[in-house]
Design an enzyme around this catalytic site. Structure first.
Site, PDB file in Angstrom:
ATOM      1  N   GLY A   1       1.605  10.826  -3.419  1.00 17.56           N
ATOM      2  CA  GLY A   1       1.965  11.993  -2.591  1.00 17.56           C
ATOM      3  C   GLY A   1       2.983  12.863  -3.322  1.00 17.56           C
ATOM      4  O   GLY A   1       2.884  14.093  -3.345  1.00 17.56           O
TER       5      GLY A   1
ATOM      6  N   GLY B   1       2.069   2.919  -3.420  1.00 13.08           N
ATOM      7  CA  GLY B   1       1.139   3.796  -4.137  1.00 13.08           C
ATOM      8  C   GLY B   1       0.993   5.128  -3.432  1.00 13.08           C
ATOM      9  O   GLY B   1       0.917   6.198  -4.067  1.00 13.08           O
ATOM     10  N   GLU B   2       0.963   5.076  -2.115  1.00  7.56           N
ATOM     11  CA  GLU B   2       0.846   6.293  -1.293  1.00  7.56           C
ATOM     12  C   GLU B   2       2.012   7.250  -1.582  1.00  7.56           C
ATOM     13  O   GLU B   2       1.832   8.456  -1.743  1.00  7.56           O
ATOM     14  CB  GLU B   2       0.843   5.856   0.180  1.00  7.56           C
ATOM     15  CG  GLU B   2       1.000   6.975   1.166  1.00  7.56           C
ATOM     16  CD  GLU B   2       0.669   6.561   2.607  1.00  7.56           C
ATOM     17  OE1 GLU B   2       0.146   5.458   2.843  1.00  7.56           O
ATOM     18  OE2 GLU B   2       0.924   7.384   3.491  1.00  7.56           O
ATOM     19  N   ARG B   3       3.213   6.689  -1.645  1.00  4.50           N
ATOM     20  CA  ARG B   3       4.408   7.526  -1.851  1.00  4.50           C
ATOM     21  C   ARG B   3       4.418   8.139  -3.258  1.00  4.50           C
ATOM     22  O   ARG B   3       4.765   9.309  -3.442  1.00  4.50           O
ATOM     23  CB  ARG B   3       5.665   6.675  -1.599  1.00  4.50           C
ATOM     24  CG  ARG B   3       5.823   6.369  -0.127  1.00  4.50           C
ATOM     25  CD  ARG B   3       6.836   5.295   0.195  1.00  4.50           C
ATOM     26  NE  ARG B   3       6.817   5.055   1.641  1.00  4.50           N
ATOM     27  CZ  ARG B   3       7.366   4.010   2.244  1.00  4.50           C
ATOM     28  NH1 ARG B   3       7.986   3.097   1.548  1.00  4.50           N
ATOM     29  NH2 ARG B   3       7.291   3.887   3.554  1.00  4.50           N
TER      30      ARG B   3
ATOM     31  N   GLU C   1       0.839  -1.211   0.000  1.00 11.54           N
ATOM     32  CA  GLU C   1       0.000   0.000   0.000  1.00 11.54           C
ATOM     33  C   GLU C   1       0.870   1.257   0.000  1.00 11.54           C
ATOM     34  O   GLU C   1       0.581   2.234  -0.710  1.00 11.54           O
ATOM     35  CB  GLU C   1      -0.919  -0.025   1.241  1.00 11.54           C
ATOM     36  CG  GLU C   1      -1.821   1.191   1.422  1.00 11.54           C
ATOM     37  CD  GLU C   1      -1.116   2.444   1.942  1.00 11.54           C
ATOM     38  OE1 GLU C   1      -1.456   3.541   1.488  1.00 11.54           O
ATOM     39  OE2 GLU C   1      -0.205   2.333   2.776  1.00 11.54           O
TER      40      GLU C   1
END
Ligand code: FAD
Length: 386
Positions: A248, A243-245, A240
């Protein structure tokens, strides 16, 4: 020239999102910043437009798109002028819900993913705890097996959307003695007995998004609330985080590029000692450096997103994207603030807001230091897992 991540169809999406963000959200940016909260209708509006499910399959209400579409959304949300809005939306679309599609059962997808894509359910992601941020493996929130379910106890902090979410994707320990194999994910409804929003946290930037501390006191959930396999939670949440990085970084690089453009325009107009401040060599060189650094950050981001889109799992490159973007974005924001002078420090230009918002990229979702740890591990140098 379009990067191969994008087609003319992505650019049509860009125009649509830009028009919505500029006409419906941006006029409220200052008000939402001051209130420390943007309204829930933003989620519903984006859901109605199909923008909360760009990468999700049509059978769940999504658009069946790709990473290019998600990056377009993140980039255009930056035009809101209040970073907290884009961040909260990214938590909904790219952080709290992708694991539901990847690891969830059909029932979980119908119950949580479908309404999240419509903007009817707001989701948050609970990893960090008061005593465990970078070191995810040291979290203390525990889910203990009890009959045909689990009882969850613990505290989560810094949770974006935490004050308003109806759903939390929660990272817990299910087996203390099992090392990295002792973690499991859960989908927890926020109206369950024992689930409370302990407090809302005040913060430097991203002020229009709510950030909460959550307290779970013996929250009882059924077996069907567990997301994915028991004991696989650590690996699943590391997936997860990639994708967050990426997303962002996309929002932040775009935000910095907008501030760069605004500063360039200002510097050509603003005069000192009888000439535009852009004509001083020191400023011309600053603009040249910033443009180069932003372009390099963008290309690394796009190349990495394309690699993922084509089936690779580019953990090293994503860590590099996050690290490099964070450093570049913060350098650019600092220089733009300097070139704007007092008008940058005052609130009327919005430079102050962007400057404050940008600082988070070097901390949230894995700090610079943790990105360096991950990158050095891929070179066989050891280092922390994160
Ligand atoms: C506005 C905001 C929104 C957030 N949203 C969410 C959210 O929605 N969900 C969620 O779960 N979390 C969220 N977070 C938490 C965020 O991911 C953490 O703050 C981040 O991972 C860092 O953890 P920490 O703050 O506990 O710092 P710590 O882990 O305590 O680190 C403190 C310092 O020590 C350094 N450090 C730690 N380990 C090492 C090491 N091995 N080597 C070198 N240096 C090291 C760090 O780099 C940092 O500089 C949010 C945070 C903020 C500020």
């Amino acid at each position: 020239m379009l990067h191969p991540l994008f087609t003319p169809e992505h650019e049509e999406l860009r125009a649509t999102v830009r028009s919505v963000v500029e006409s419906e959200f941006a006029p409220h940016a200052l008000e939402w910043e001051r209130e420390g909260h943007f309204p829930d209708w933003v989620f519903k509006r984006l859901g109605d437009l199909g923008l909360l499910g760009l990468r999700y399959p049509p059978e769940y209400g999504g658009q069946g798109g790709d990473w290019g579409h998600s990056i377009v959304l993140a980039e255009e949300m930056a035009r809101c002028g209040s970073g907290g809005v884009g961040m909260a939306v990214a938590v909904q679309t790219e952080m709290a819900t992708p694991p539901i599609l990847k690891f969830g059962t059909e029932e979980q997808r119908q119950r949580y993913l479908v309404p999240a894509i419509k903007g009817e359910k707001i989701a948050c992601l609970g990893i960090s705890e008061p005593e465990a941020g970078s070191d995810v493996a040291s979290i203390k929130t525990t889910a203990v097996r009890d009959g045909d379910g689990y009882v969850i106890t613990g505290t989560k902090t810094f949770i974006t959307n935490g004050a308003r979410a109806s759903l939390c994707l929660l990272v817990t320990r299910t087996d203390r003695g099992a090392g990295h194999e002792g973690f499991s994910l859960f989908l927890v409804d926020s109206d369950l007995p024992g689930y409370t929003v302990a407090k809302e946290l005040d913060k430097l930037g991203m002020r229009s998004s709510d950030t909460a501390e959550l307290f779970l006191d013996e929250v009882r959930v059924p077996d069907s609330a567990r997301l994915g396999e028991e004991g696989r939670g650590f690996v699943e949440i590391m997936w997860e985080l990639q994708g967050e990085r990426l997303i962002g970084a996309a929002g932040s690089v775009s935000g910095a590029s907008l501030v760069f453009e605004k500063t360039l325009e200002y510097a050509k107009e603003r005069k000192a000692f009888g000439r535009p401040i852009s004509s001083f060599q020191v400023n011309r060189h600053k603009f040249a450096t910033m443009a180069t650094e932003l372009e390099a950050a963008r290309q690394l981001l796009y190349d990495t997103a394309l690699a993922w889109e084509r089936g690779e799992y580019p953990v090293k490159e994503i860590s590099m994207v996050k690290l490099h973007s964070g450093l570049v974005v913060n350098r650019v924001m600092n220089e733009c603030m300097q070139i704007f002078g007092g008008y940058g420090y005052a609130t009327e230009t919005g430079i102050d807001r962007a400057w404050r918002d940008s600082r988070l990229l070097r901390i949230g979702g894995g700090t610079d230091e943790i990105m360096r740890e991950v990158i050095s591990r891929t070179m066989g140098l050891g280092g922390a897992q994160g």
